[in-house]
Write an enzyme that holds these catalytic residues in place. Structure first.
Site, mmCIF file in Angstrom:
data_model
loop_
_atom_site.group_PDB
_atom_site.id
_atom_site.type_symbol
_atom_site.label_atom_id
_atom_site.label_comp_id
_atom_site.label_asym_id
_atom_site.label_seq_id
_atom_site.Cartn_x
_atom_site.Cartn_y
_atom_site.Cartn_z
ATOM 1 N N SER A 1 -13.727 62.231 14.849
ATOM 2 C CA SER A 1 -12.664 62.361 14.011
ATOM 3 C C SER A 1 -12.186 61.439 13.021
ATOM 4 O O SER A 1 -13.414 61.245 11.985
ATOM 5 C CB SER A 1 -11.517 62.656 14.888
ATOM 6 O OG SER A 1 -10.315 63.434 14.201
ATOM 7 N N LYS B 1 -10.407 71.534 18.822
ATOM 8 C CA LYS B 1 -9.441 70.230 18.553
ATOM 9 C C LYS B 1 -8.520 70.112 19.784
ATOM 10 O O LYS B 1 -7.353 70.577 19.679
ATOM 11 C CB LYS B 1 -8.629 70.337 17.226
ATOM 12 C CG LYS B 1 -8.234 68.986 16.652
ATOM 13 C CD LYS B 1 -9.655 67.903 16.474
ATOM 14 C CE LYS B 1 -8.831 66.525 16.202
ATOM 15 N NZ LYS B 1 -10.224 65.412 16.011
#
Length: 588
Positions: free
Chosen positions: A387, A195
């Site tokens: 996402s 991430k």
């Protein structure tokens, strides 16, 4: 004192004059719009016409309402553009239009992702299947422009022009040192090894994990890029790689030597070839219609049953959002309307988003789940569905993606700025607080760094939301949470890679998704309806914000670089837990 009053009077006079000038400009614009609306006519396509495509504007998933699109504003020119849906639709219409004999493709730089580019390319290939011609000509071809042009029957370049072919690259702007210099610390709480959306705040280069994932998806896209060019230009993939690796094409003559183009021509020579092909006298103009103005005849089904295509593109934000954003409240309301509309038999959710607000993603996910319980929901992924973009897609019956779609990025983060260095040390501003509880001022005091205990509290909430994200994916894809975690951790995948991982069901575009929706709903005939509905001209004027108008002018002034300004603004507006793709993925 007399000078003071003189300056005050001058200021008031200036304000009054400026107000009248602005009012006059506004009235002029409105008058032009009224005149334009009243006199607007469908463009008549002459026989033996050529459809002109330059695509020199930012391409969104759907044509956005722009009340200033048909106006030529002094100093800015025309700000008209088309979305991917209309570009593809008009190319298809031209295929069936007997008055249009071919396409003149004139690309230089193209402002869109590879998935959208692939969709336009596929539409051009379909156009060629009718026997009509496509000629490509440009002074300068970017790599994306050449990828699109490679479908043409003939590719020409200006003798003194250039063609860019060096392989693909992706860069990231890091701002840690800049933040350090102004005394700003970005306090990050995240879940996911990959991430990397927060790396630009914390580092000066990519982490090893991020470099690994970027290298993986970049090479996947590059493989598709080379394969498509190879198929159309009949040049082996290994040869293309060698040409790129050694930077062998640097000018028009190089492009001709390596068979990337069919000839070098000046514009007048190209027009002469067009006239000869169309059988037009040398002294007559070539009938041409721009794709911006072309309005093909549509075959609208008479069926009362509908397949709804709901376009969800841009950042996912809390509340209503604006055009080009996916507002949690607005899109959940749109989904609810489609669920309750008996005429709508199936829904295709077209997602082109790198994500955003975790809460808004959950709100939209809920409505997708409720919709799926009563009618088929098929997802079509565009350039991005990552996402939060993947979050809202996960509940669908099935998911279609293009080979070059960027998806996955299952992970979350939160960012809380600490402005202590800037406010206290640089500006000499200090804050003091009185509070009724130990944590009453958490996140509210701009010059107070988070304590270890406060960071632990935020980490618990971020972890909790990641667990929820994984459960949504696991339930939707019918796989275990452990399996989701193994391919999650914020890692980005291409559509081709995601297919093998079970994150998507099929490789295909929006047409394939619509066909799948019709099949699942047992529909032989149906009408396609697009949502959200588009405002008419005057509603667009009234709903157009000052920020949107400024953005149009900025786009015209700085071109494709406007996206960096928008990304910076998005960062400043982030609140709460974010489910968002790493930064702005730039491939060039």
């Amino acid at each position: 004192m007399k000078s003071f009053f003189k300056y005050v009077l001058a200021t008031i006079t200036g304000i009054v004059i400026s107000t009248f000038i602005l009012l006059a400009i506004f009235v002029g614009i409105i008058t032009s719009m009224v005149s334009s609306v009243g006199s607007s006519k469908e463009v008549v396509v002459a026989k033996n016409s050529v459809l002109y495509l330059s695509l020199n504007f930012p391409i969104t998933d759907r044509t956005e309402p722009n009340p200033f699109g048909d106006l030529s504003i002094p100093g800015y020119g025309n700000v008209k553009s088309l979305g991917l849906n209309d570009i593809v639709g008009r190319i298809r219409g031209a295929k069936e239009d007997s008055n249009i004999k071919g396409i003149y493709l004139n690309p230089t730089t193209i402002q869109t992702g590879f998935s959208s580019l692939q969709a336009i390319r596929d539409a051009l290939l379909d156009f060629k299947s009718s026997g009509k011609f496509i000629y490509a000509y440009s002074d300068v071809y970017s790599q994306k422009a050449y990828y699109l042009a490679s479908v043409a029957d003939k590719i020409y370049v200006n003798p003194q022009g250039s063609l860019d072919f060096r392989g693909l690259a992706s860069s990231v702007m890091f701002m840690k040192d800049a933040l350090d210099k102004i005394g700003v610390e970005m306090q990050v709480i995240k879940v996911g090894t990959y991430k990397s959306a927060v790396e630009p705040f914390l580092m000066n280069q990519m982490s090893d994990a991020n470099r690994l994932q970027v290298n993986s998806y970049l090479n996947s896209i590059y493989s598709q890029f080379l394969t498509d060019i190879s198929d159309n230009r009949n040049i082996a993939v290994d040869s293309l790689k060698s040409i790129a690796n050694n930077y062998l094409i640097r000018n028009a003559d190089d492009a001709l030597t390596y068979k990337f183009v069919d000839g070098v021509k000046y514009k007048d020579e190209l027009l002469a070839e067009f006239r000869e092909k169309l059988g037009i006298d040398a002294k007559k103009d070539i009938p041409t219609v721009s794709i911006l103005d072309y309005t093909p005849t549509e075959n609208v089904s008479s069926s009362s049953e509908r397949i709804a295509v709901l376009y969800a593109y841009g950042s996912i934000v809390d509340g209503e959002g604006v055009v080009g954003e996916i507002g949690g409240d607005k899109f959940s309301r749109e989904l609810r309307k489609l669920r309750l509309d008996d005429r709508v038999k199936a829904v295709v959710l077209r997602v082109n988003s790198g994500g955003g607000s975790g809460l808004a993603s959950e709100i939209i996910w809920r409505e997708v789940s409720l919709l799926k319980a009563v009618k088929p929901v098929i997802v079509s992924m565009g350039d991005y569905a990552a996402s939060g973009g993947y979050y809202i897609a996960a509940a669908a019956d099935s998911i279609f993606a293009d080979e070059t779609t960027l998806t996955g990025s299952i992970g979350v983060f939160g960012v809380i700025p600490n402005l202590q260095g800037l406010l206290n040390n640089k500006l000499g501003l200090n804050f003091d607080v009185v509070k009724t509880g130990k944590f009453a001022d958490v996140g509210a005091d701009p010059d107070k760094p988070l304590s270890a205990e406060e960071k632990a509290i935020y980490q618990i909430e971020v972890n909790r939301f990641y667990d929820l994200f994984m459960k949504r994916v696991a339930d939707g894809r019918k796989i275990s949470i452990a399996q989701v975690d193994s391919i999650g951790q914020g890692r980005v995948w291409t559509g081709q890679q995601a297919l093998g991982l079970g994150l998507v069901d099929k490789i295909g575009g929006i047409d394939q998704a619509i066909a799948a929706a019709a099949k699942k709903a047992n529909l032989d005939s149906y009408k396609i309806s697009n949502y959200p509905s588009v405002d008419d001209t005057f509603s667009s004027i009234l709903s157009t914000s000052k920020e949107k108008i400024k953005l149009w002018f900025i786009e015209d002034e700085v071109g494709e670089y406007h996206k960096y300004l928008k990304s910076y603004k998005d960062i400043l507006n982030q609140t709460g837990i974010q489910a968002k793709i790493p930064y702005t993925v730039e491939i060039y």
